[in-house]
Design an enzyme around this catalytic site. Structure first.
Site, PDB file in Angstrom:
ATOM      1  N   LYS A 209      27.725 -17.629 -45.719  1.00  0.00           N
ATOM      2  CA  LYS A 209      26.880 -18.691 -46.279  1.00  0.00           C
ATOM      3  C   LYS A 209      26.335 -19.570 -45.145  1.00  0.00           C
ATOM      4  CE  LYS A 209      27.260 -22.276 -49.805  1.00  0.00           C
ATOM      5  NZ  LYS A 209      28.087 -22.844 -50.859  1.00  0.00           N
ATOM      6  N   GLU A 215      35.005 -16.027 -37.304  1.00  0.00           N
ATOM      7  CA  GLU A 215      35.478 -14.658 -37.528  1.00  0.00           C
ATOM      8  C   GLU A 215      34.306 -13.711 -37.785  1.00  0.00           C
ATOM      9  OE1 GLU A 215      36.592 -17.373 -39.016  1.00  0.00           O
ATOM     10  OE2 GLU A 215      38.779 -17.380 -39.173  1.00  0.00           O
ATOM     11  N   GLY A 270      31.561 -20.455 -51.950  1.00  0.00           N
ATOM     12  CA  GLY A 270      31.908 -19.146 -51.388  1.00  0.00           C
ATOM     13  C   GLY A 270      32.858 -18.362 -52.267  1.00  0.00           C
ATOM     14  N   ARG A 271      33.905 -19.011 -52.759  1.00  0.00           N
ATOM     15  CA  ARG A 271      34.928 -18.271 -53.513  1.00  0.00           C
ATOM     16  C   ARG A 271      34.478 -17.882 -54.924  1.00  0.00           C
ATOM     17  NH1 ARG A 271      36.349 -23.231 -52.065  1.00  0.00           N
ATOM     18  NH2 ARG A 271      36.807 -24.862 -53.596  1.00  0.00           N
ATOM     19  N   GLU A 356      42.343 -22.595 -52.983  1.00  0.00           N
ATOM     20  CA  GLU A 356      41.344 -23.343 -52.213  1.00  0.00           C
ATOM     21  C   GLU A 356      40.667 -24.373 -53.124  1.00  0.00           C
ATOM     22  OE1 GLU A 356      39.212 -21.532 -48.598  1.00  0.00           O
ATOM     23  OE2 GLU A 356      37.584 -21.661 -50.029  1.00  0.00           O
ATOM     24  N   HIS A 387      60.047  -3.006 -58.566  1.00  0.00           N
ATOM     25  CA  HIS A 387      61.016  -2.446 -57.607  1.00  0.00           C
ATOM     26  C   HIS A 387      61.069  -3.264 -56.332  1.00  0.00           C
ATOM     27  CE1 HIS A 387      61.754   1.237 -59.926  1.00  0.00           C
ATOM     28  NE2 HIS A 387      60.522   1.030 -60.352  1.00  0.00           N
ATOM     29  N   LYS A 507      40.540 -25.093 -38.001  1.00  0.00           N
ATOM     30  CA  LYS A 507      39.388 -24.448 -37.346  1.00  0.00           C
ATOM     31  C   LYS A 507      39.012 -25.218 -36.084  1.00  0.00           C
ATOM     32  CE  LYS A 507      36.664 -22.938 -41.357  1.00  0.00           C
ATOM     33  NZ  LYS A 507      35.381 -23.139 -42.036  1.00  0.00           N
TER      34      LYS A 507
HETATM   35  O1  F6P Z   1      37.777 -20.796 -45.474  1.00  0.00           O
HETATM   36  C1  F6P Z   1      36.763 -21.690 -45.707  1.00  0.00           C
HETATM   37  C2  F6P Z   1      35.473 -21.061 -46.142  1.00  0.00           C
HETATM   38  O2  F6P Z   1      34.493 -22.044 -46.067  1.00  0.00           O
HETATM   39  C3  F6P Z   1      35.508 -20.439 -47.535  1.00  0.00           C
HETATM   40  O3  F6P Z   1      35.387 -21.354 -48.557  1.00  0.00           O
HETATM   41  C4  F6P Z   1      34.381 -19.492 -47.440  1.00  0.00           C
HETATM   42  O4  F6P Z   1      34.415 -18.585 -48.480  1.00  0.00           O
HETATM   43  C5  F6P Z   1      34.658 -18.884 -46.079  1.00  0.00           C
HETATM   44  O5  F6P Z   1      35.098 -19.983 -45.290  1.00  0.00           O
HETATM   45  C6  F6P Z   1      33.512 -18.174 -45.417  1.00  0.00           C
HETATM   46  O6  F6P Z   1      32.427 -19.015 -45.144  1.00  0.00           O
HETATM   47  P1  F6P Z   1      31.004 -18.442 -44.798  1.00  0.00           P
HETATM   48  O7  F6P Z   1      30.494 -17.655 -45.963  1.00  0.00           O
HETATM   49  O8  F6P Z   1      30.148 -19.640 -44.522  1.00  0.00           O
HETATM   50  O9  F6P Z   1      31.137 -17.572 -43.567  1.00  0.00           O
END
Ligand code: F6P
Length: 542
Positions: A209, A215, A270-271, A356, A387, A507
């Site tokens: 987003k 990452e 995002g979620r 979250e 199990h 972060k």
């Molecule tokens: O972990 C925090 C967060 O902002 C989530 O809410 C989101 O889904 C994720 O990082 C990834 O963010 P982006 O889509 O901006 O890379």
């Protein structure tokens, strides 16, 4: 149009619930069943292809009535209306929360920059459909003229978990394309995925987003370098990389053409974004028609949630039961056990969606709450979990309310396995409720010493969600069911469910530490952190 603030524990109905809790907290569910032959009928909801049995809970009809009073008192109806109609319920980010609009069949006449969002959504869906069709059919080709065989989704959190869970859950409906997900900044993850890929036939989807997530950008850059290192030219990037993002500037400077950018919306968290272009890997792997069925299913659950009286409303009932155990029984966690191997990732997905959202300790007035919020969610598929950790649920000291999710029909139609699976599914909830008393153990003629170890206290609460069959449509409903449960709980707990400031601090510190590692700066932390850093640097000769 924001949500009003009201401490739930200060309401009259909360007081009544507290008294009621003290009256029934030690009651046995088996006694409830013995006294009321209609209990399972009264405490269950049959809707469409869903059957929710919540009668194996430590509640009676009065509990439901009192929760109804609470929901009236806090005016849940008004909150639901704001949620669906674009109210700025994500107040801390000054945003609406409109993932439900992504699957809505009715135009809710909400405009953004003068354009109806419904029209915007339809345009994007058209683009997703055309793009998916071109990749699946092979009409769109890679830079050497070969058809695509593999898709890699590069994203993390909401830009990974939702699509990954759905693609895995709908494996039965999958086409020939192989789908991969790269999320972790751990270089071993991306290298393992790249190991088996042919750059000429692989499509990479960068989903972010913000397009600033460490990452995702690290993985995207590593993959682009790998791609170029295999012989492709810079101009070929555009044929193999697409993006889903709100940050057009950053995406274009990565080398992706404007035409290959699928939008994300500020009004979709995002979620909760798998219903948007974030779900393009879903559409690619099961086809747009199935993606659309997923959206339709979610929309049907939205309608159920919006229009059904609270006592027959599945998300509302599940939300209230969660609050009952969290705030009255003081349970710390709840587990979700899926009796379908396809739903292997469902609990992991729910962890982000729920934790979250509702892992907050400040109320809507900005004050520290003095009651418990967000539940810890965890789980694995049954029967494997039986199990593994069921021992603790059956005989441990903690009370862990558990959702059992299963499907009446198996997809491959193996009735022998299915009968065994569903026998376990049903038996576990019976065993958790009934337990086994000392006198029952003794009557089996065991010797004395071993008897206490064989006692099951029982009275462990469960919800059973039995769905006809795992289809894109029923999966859409199931996900939306939990989304709305999360929303209702956030409303009751008087918190803002749609921000995630809690992920920021770590972060930021990671960036400081990275700077210190890369530039050999002096460490200026606490003793523990300094020593860990030194240890790491020494191991890598840094
Ligand atoms: O972990 C925090 C967060 O902002 C989530 O809410 C989101 O889904 C994720 O990082 C990834 O963010 P982006 O889509 O901006 O890379």
């Amino acid at each position: 149009m924001s949500l009003k603030s009201q401490n739930p524990t200060k309401t009259t109905s909360w007081g009544k619930l507290t008294n009621h809790f003290n009256e029934i907290k030690d009651n046995k569910m088996v006694d409830f069943f013995n006294k009321n032959k209609q209990r399972s009928k009264e405490l269950s909801i049959k809707w469409d292809d869903f059957y929710l049995d919540y009668s194996k809970n430590r509640i009676n009809k009065k509990t439901i009535l009192l929760f109804n009073e609470l929901l009236e008192e806090i005016n849940l109806k008004d909150s639901i209306s704001k949620y669906f109609n674009g109210g700025l319920i994500n107040k801390t980010e000054n945003r609406a929360v409109l993932h439900t609009a992504l699957r809505s069949k009715v135009n809710n006449e909400i405009k953004e920059d003068g354009v109806d969002i419904h029209d915007k959504i339809e345009n994007v869906n058209k683009k997703i459909k055309e793009f998916s069709n071109s990749i699946i059919s092979g009409s769109k080709k890679g830079y050497t003229g070969k058809k695509f065989t593999d898709i890699v989704n590069i994203g993390i959190g909401g830009s990974d978990l939702g699509p990954s869970m759905v693609v895995d859950s709908l494996k039965f409906y999958k086409n020939h394309l192989k789908t991969h997900f790269v999320s972790n900044v751990d270089g071993d993850h991306v290298n393992e995925v790249l190991k088996n890929l042919n750059p000429e036939t692989t499509l990479f989807i960068i989903v972010s987003k913000t397009f600033t997530t460490q990452e995702t950008l690290s993985n995207a850059n590593t993959i682009r370098s790998w791609f170029l290192g295999t012989g492709a030219l810079a101009g070929d990037v555009t044929k193999h990389f697409i993006a889903v993002s709100t940050n057009i500037e950053k995406v274009t400077s990565f080398g992706i053409e404007k035409n290959n950018i699928f939008p994300m919306w500020n009004w979709v968290g995002g979620r909760f974004s798998l219903w948007s272009a974030v779900g393009i890997s879903i559409s690619l792997s099961v086809g747009f028609d199935n993606f659309n069925k997923l959206l339709n299913g979610a929309n049907e659950m939205d309608t159920h949630f919006k229009n059904t009286k609270f006592e027959n409303n599945m998300p509302v009932v599940l939300a209230c039961l969660g609050v009952w155990y969290n705030n009255f029984f003081n349970c710390e966690s709840e587990s979700v056990i899926t009796y379908s191997q396809y739903l292997n990732q469902f609990a992991t997905y729910l962890q982000q969606a729920s934790m979250e959202s509702n892992g907050k300790s400040v109320d809507r007035d900005g004050k520290e709450v003095n009651y418990s919020t967000g539940q810890i969610v965890w789980g694995e598929p049954g029967t494997n979990s039986q199990h593994a950790f069921f021992q603790l649920i059956h005989q441990g000291t903690k009370l862990i309310p558990t959702d059992f999710i299963g499907f009446a029909q198996s997809l491959h139609g193996n009735i022998d396995h299915q009968n065994k699976l569903i026998s376990n599914f049903i038996a576990q909830t019976e065993a958790l409720m009934k337990g086994k008393s000392l006198s029952e153990v003794e009557s089996s003629g065991n010797e004395n010493f071993i008897n206490p170890f064989k006692v099951f206290n029982g009275n462990k609460p469960t919800n059973t969600i039995l769905i006809d069959k795992l289809t894109p449509r029923s999966l859409g409903k199931l996900i939306a069911l939990y989304e709305h449960k999360i929303f209702v709980q956030g409303v009751i707990w008087n918190i803002f469910s749609y921000d995630q400031f809690g992920v920021e601090l770590g972060k930021k510190l990671a960036n400081t530490i990275l700077d210190e590692i890369e530039n050999d700066l002096s460490n200026n932390h606490d003793d523990s952190t300094n020593n860990l850093l030194e240890h790491y640097k020494a191991k890598n000769n840094l």
